[in-house]
Scaffold this active site. Sequence first.
Site, PDB file in Angstrom:
ATOM      1  N   ARG A 153       0.832  -1.214   0.000  1.00 20.93           N
ATOM      2  CA  ARG A 153       0.000   0.000   0.000  1.00 20.93           C
ATOM      3  C   ARG A 153       0.866   1.263   0.000  1.00 20.93           C
ATOM      4  O   ARG A 153       0.567   2.249   0.671  1.00 20.93           O
ATOM      5  CB  ARG A 153      -0.922   0.033   1.232  1.00 20.93           C
ATOM      6  CG  ARG A 153      -1.806  -1.153   1.388  1.00 20.93           C
ATOM      7  CD  ARG A 153      -2.997  -1.143   0.458  1.00 20.93           C
ATOM      8  NE  ARG A 153      -3.901  -2.221   0.787  1.00 20.93           N
ATOM      9  CZ  ARG A 153      -3.808  -3.460   0.301  1.00 20.93           C
ATOM     10  NH1 ARG A 153      -2.857  -3.773  -0.567  1.00 20.93           N
ATOM     11  NH2 ARG A 153      -4.668  -4.385   0.665  1.00 20.93           N
ATOM     12  N   SER A 222     -10.532   0.955   3.946  1.00 21.16           N
ATOM     13  CA  SER A 222      -9.691   0.621   5.110  1.00 21.16           C
ATOM     14  C   SER A 222      -9.036   1.900   5.614  1.00 21.16           C
ATOM     15  O   SER A 222      -8.342   2.575   4.852  1.00 21.16           O
ATOM     16  CB  SER A 222      -8.589  -0.356   4.717  1.00 21.16           C
ATOM     17  OG  SER A 222      -9.143  -1.506   4.170  1.00 21.16           O
ATOM     18  N   GLU A 318      -3.921   4.267   6.456  1.00 19.22           N
ATOM     19  CA  GLU A 318      -3.682   4.061   5.023  1.00 19.22           C
ATOM     20  C   GLU A 318      -4.248   5.271   4.267  1.00 19.22           C
ATOM     21  O   GLU A 318      -3.695   5.721   3.282  1.00 19.22           O
ATOM     22  CB  GLU A 318      -4.408   2.780   4.606  1.00 19.22           C
ATOM     23  CG  GLU A 318      -4.384   2.516   3.129  1.00 19.22           C
ATOM     24  CD  GLU A 318      -5.185   1.269   2.753  1.00 19.22           C
ATOM     25  OE1 GLU A 318      -4.858   0.176   3.255  1.00 19.22           O
ATOM     26  OE2 GLU A 318      -6.121   1.410   1.956  1.00 19.22           O
TER      27      GLU A 318
HETATM   28  P1  NAP Z   1     -10.332 -10.483   5.178  1.00 14.40           P
HETATM   29  O1  NAP Z   1     -10.494 -11.472   4.073  1.00 14.40           O
HETATM   30  O2  NAP Z   1     -11.319 -10.415   6.285  1.00 14.40           O
HETATM   31  O3  NAP Z   1      -8.869 -10.593   5.779  1.00 14.40           O
HETATM   32  C1  NAP Z   1      -8.399  -9.692   6.788  1.00 14.40           C
HETATM   33  C2  NAP Z   1      -6.976  -9.298   6.463  1.00 14.40           C
HETATM   34  O4  NAP Z   1      -6.175 -10.434   6.431  1.00 14.40           O
HETATM   35  C3  NAP Z   1      -6.907  -8.636   5.111  1.00 14.40           C
HETATM   36  O5  NAP Z   1      -6.720  -7.278   5.320  1.00 14.40           O
HETATM   37  C4  NAP Z   1      -5.779  -9.336   4.385  1.00 14.40           C
HETATM   38  O6  NAP Z   1      -4.639  -8.515   4.169  1.00 14.40           O
HETATM   39  C5  NAP Z   1      -5.330 -10.439   5.307  1.00 14.40           C
HETATM   40  N1  NAP Z   1      -5.423 -11.741   4.606  1.00 14.40           N
HETATM   41  C6  NAP Z   1      -6.506 -12.549   4.504  1.00 14.40           C
HETATM   42  N2  NAP Z   1      -6.200 -13.667   3.814  1.00 14.40           N
HETATM   43  C7  NAP Z   1      -4.904 -13.554   3.459  1.00 14.40           C
HETATM   44  C8  NAP Z   1      -4.022 -14.379   2.717  1.00 14.40           C
HETATM   45  N3  NAP Z   1      -4.406 -15.556   2.214  1.00 14.40           N
HETATM   46  N4  NAP Z   1      -2.746 -13.947   2.513  1.00 14.40           N
HETATM   47  C9  NAP Z   1      -2.342 -12.761   2.992  1.00 14.40           C
HETATM   48  N5  NAP Z   1      -3.142 -11.932   3.717  1.00 14.40           N
HETATM   49  C10 NAP Z   1      -4.401 -12.318   3.936  1.00 14.40           C
HETATM   50  O7  NAP Z   1     -10.233  -9.023   4.496  1.00 14.40           O
HETATM   51  P2  NAP Z   1     -11.358  -8.025   4.010  1.00 14.40           P
HETATM   52  O8  NAP Z   1     -11.405  -6.861   4.899  1.00 14.40           O
HETATM   53  O9  NAP Z   1     -12.631  -8.747   3.678  1.00 14.40           O
HETATM   54  O10 NAP Z   1     -10.696  -7.537   2.655  1.00 14.40           O
HETATM   55  C11 NAP Z   1     -10.509  -8.397   1.571  1.00 14.40           C
HETATM   56  C12 NAP Z   1      -9.446  -7.818   0.659  1.00 14.40           C
HETATM   57  O11 NAP Z   1      -9.863  -6.550   0.120  1.00 14.40           O
HETATM   58  C13 NAP Z   1      -8.130  -7.559   1.366  1.00 14.40           C
HETATM   59  O12 NAP Z   1      -7.085  -7.844   0.465  1.00 14.40           O
HETATM   60  C14 NAP Z   1      -8.196  -6.090   1.688  1.00 14.40           C
HETATM   61  O13 NAP Z   1      -6.919  -5.497   1.780  1.00 14.40           O
HETATM   62  C15 NAP Z   1      -8.939  -5.546   0.500  1.00 14.40           C
HETATM   63  N6  NAP Z   1      -9.621  -4.309   0.879  1.00 14.40           N
HETATM   64  C16 NAP Z   1      -8.926  -3.126   0.792  1.00 14.40           C
HETATM   65  C17 NAP Z   1      -9.555  -1.972   1.188  1.00 14.40           C
HETATM   66  C18 NAP Z   1      -8.839  -0.657   1.122  1.00 14.40           C
HETATM   67  O14 NAP Z   1      -9.475   0.367   1.344  1.00 14.40           O
HETATM   68  N7  NAP Z   1      -7.566  -0.619   0.897  1.00 14.40           N
HETATM   69  C19 NAP Z   1     -10.857  -1.981   1.658  1.00 14.40           C
HETATM   70  C20 NAP Z   1     -11.505  -3.199   1.765  1.00 14.40           C
HETATM   71  C21 NAP Z   1     -10.876  -4.359   1.366  1.00 14.40           C
HETATM   72  P3  NAP Z   1      -4.421  -7.536   2.924  1.00 14.40           P
HETATM   73  O15 NAP Z   1      -5.218  -6.314   3.231  1.00 14.40           O
HETATM   74  O16 NAP Z   1      -2.961  -7.266   2.945  1.00 14.40           O
HETATM   75  O17 NAP Z   1      -4.871  -8.214   1.681  1.00 14.40           O
END
Ligand code: NAP
Length: 331
Positions: A153, A222, A318
């Site tokens: 990020r 996020s 972020e």
């Molecule tokens: P989630 O699946 O509930 O998982 C929680 C966190 O664990 C995520 O932030 C993700 O990190 C990490 N994670 C889960 N599985 C993983 C794997 N196999 N390997 C590495 N890291 C893992 O997450 P969520 O909130 O529903 O979000 C799903 C994805 O959408 C994530 O990648 C998240 O970053 C992305 N997202 C980004 C934003 C934003 O505003 N930047 C908003 C919503 C969702 P990572 O964040 O590093 O992937």
Amino acid sequence: MFALQKRHTFALPTSAKELIEITDTEQLGELRYTPDTWILGEGSNTIFAADYAGQVLVNKLRGMVIEEADNAWLVRVAAGENWHDLVVKLVHDGMPGFENLALIPGSVGAAPVQNIGAYGVEIATFIDSVNVYDLKQHRQFSLSNAECEFGYRNSIFKRSEYAHWLITAVQFRLPKEWLANLTYPDLAVLPQQASARDVMEHVIQVRNAKLPNPNELANAGSFFKNPIVSKEQYAALAEQHQDMPVYPVSESHVKLAAGWLIDKAGLKALRIGDIGVHSRQALVLVNHGRGTGEQLRALAGEIIREIKRIYGVDLEPEVRVLGSSGLIAWQ
Ligand code: NAP
């Protein structure tokens, strides 16, 4: 004064002293750069927490050119195009690769700035180069992928010394050889032979179910980055918190889930005035309607302090939060 409430998805009722929409690269030569110039796309990763005393440049450059090479599609997109519309177009037109990144709010120009990522895919993998206009020296140049210094990020574009670089366009390279990336738990329900369209539709469905739509409940996605800590620090934490999720990053470091830390710290119900933690995803802060910049600063500060006190972990926003003259320092 220019109202900013509709210019950022967190929708605080703030204003800017100056605001200019850039719709044509011809305008760039006329701009006068000042240290308080802030470059904005669709405002989904910037929060104006106070009336901004400087000038805001809104990037609305449009256009797209697609070329076919032997092994890849080369896609040049102007920075003001909408990110999700691009994902949908490319997937529908048979150029897969961005499907895991569907429904990320914001513009194409914002994608390299924070190296957007979701469900195991980061945009840096697909970026060939980024076109930049230097507002101080009034010259254009292009940065290669390596020169963008992409990290988790993060990129060179987030560094304050390059705040005068305006991204005009991004060149993507989408390899024709494609394999679905279904490594994240939310996508693991799909069969490996799922098409890019199937993956995209599933991502849209999951995100719609978990994340608040900024048009219905103001938010900036996020709010915090997932913290990266040393393996030693994690080992000490895991002794006390055996169910703490952890993901490998490198030989020496691991990634923790900020949303889990906030949830387990009992902060999910936290609310100050109209600013709160989202009920389904603790990583997202929301504005219930009449929130203020002061309330946001108080709530985010409280979360940062509590996570440090309970886990000894530094949470870092972020989202870029601006006070009256620039970025707010949290630590
Ligand atoms: P989630 O699946 O509930 O998982 C929680 C966190 O664990 C995520 O932030 C993700 O990190 C990490 N994670 C889960 N599985 C993983 C794997 N196999 N390997 C590495 N890291 C893992 O997450 P969520 O909130 O529903 O979000 C799903 C994805 O959408 C994530 O990648 C998240 O970053 C992305 N997202 C980004 C934003 C934003 O505003 N930047 C908003 C919503 C969702 P990572 O964040 O590093 O992937």
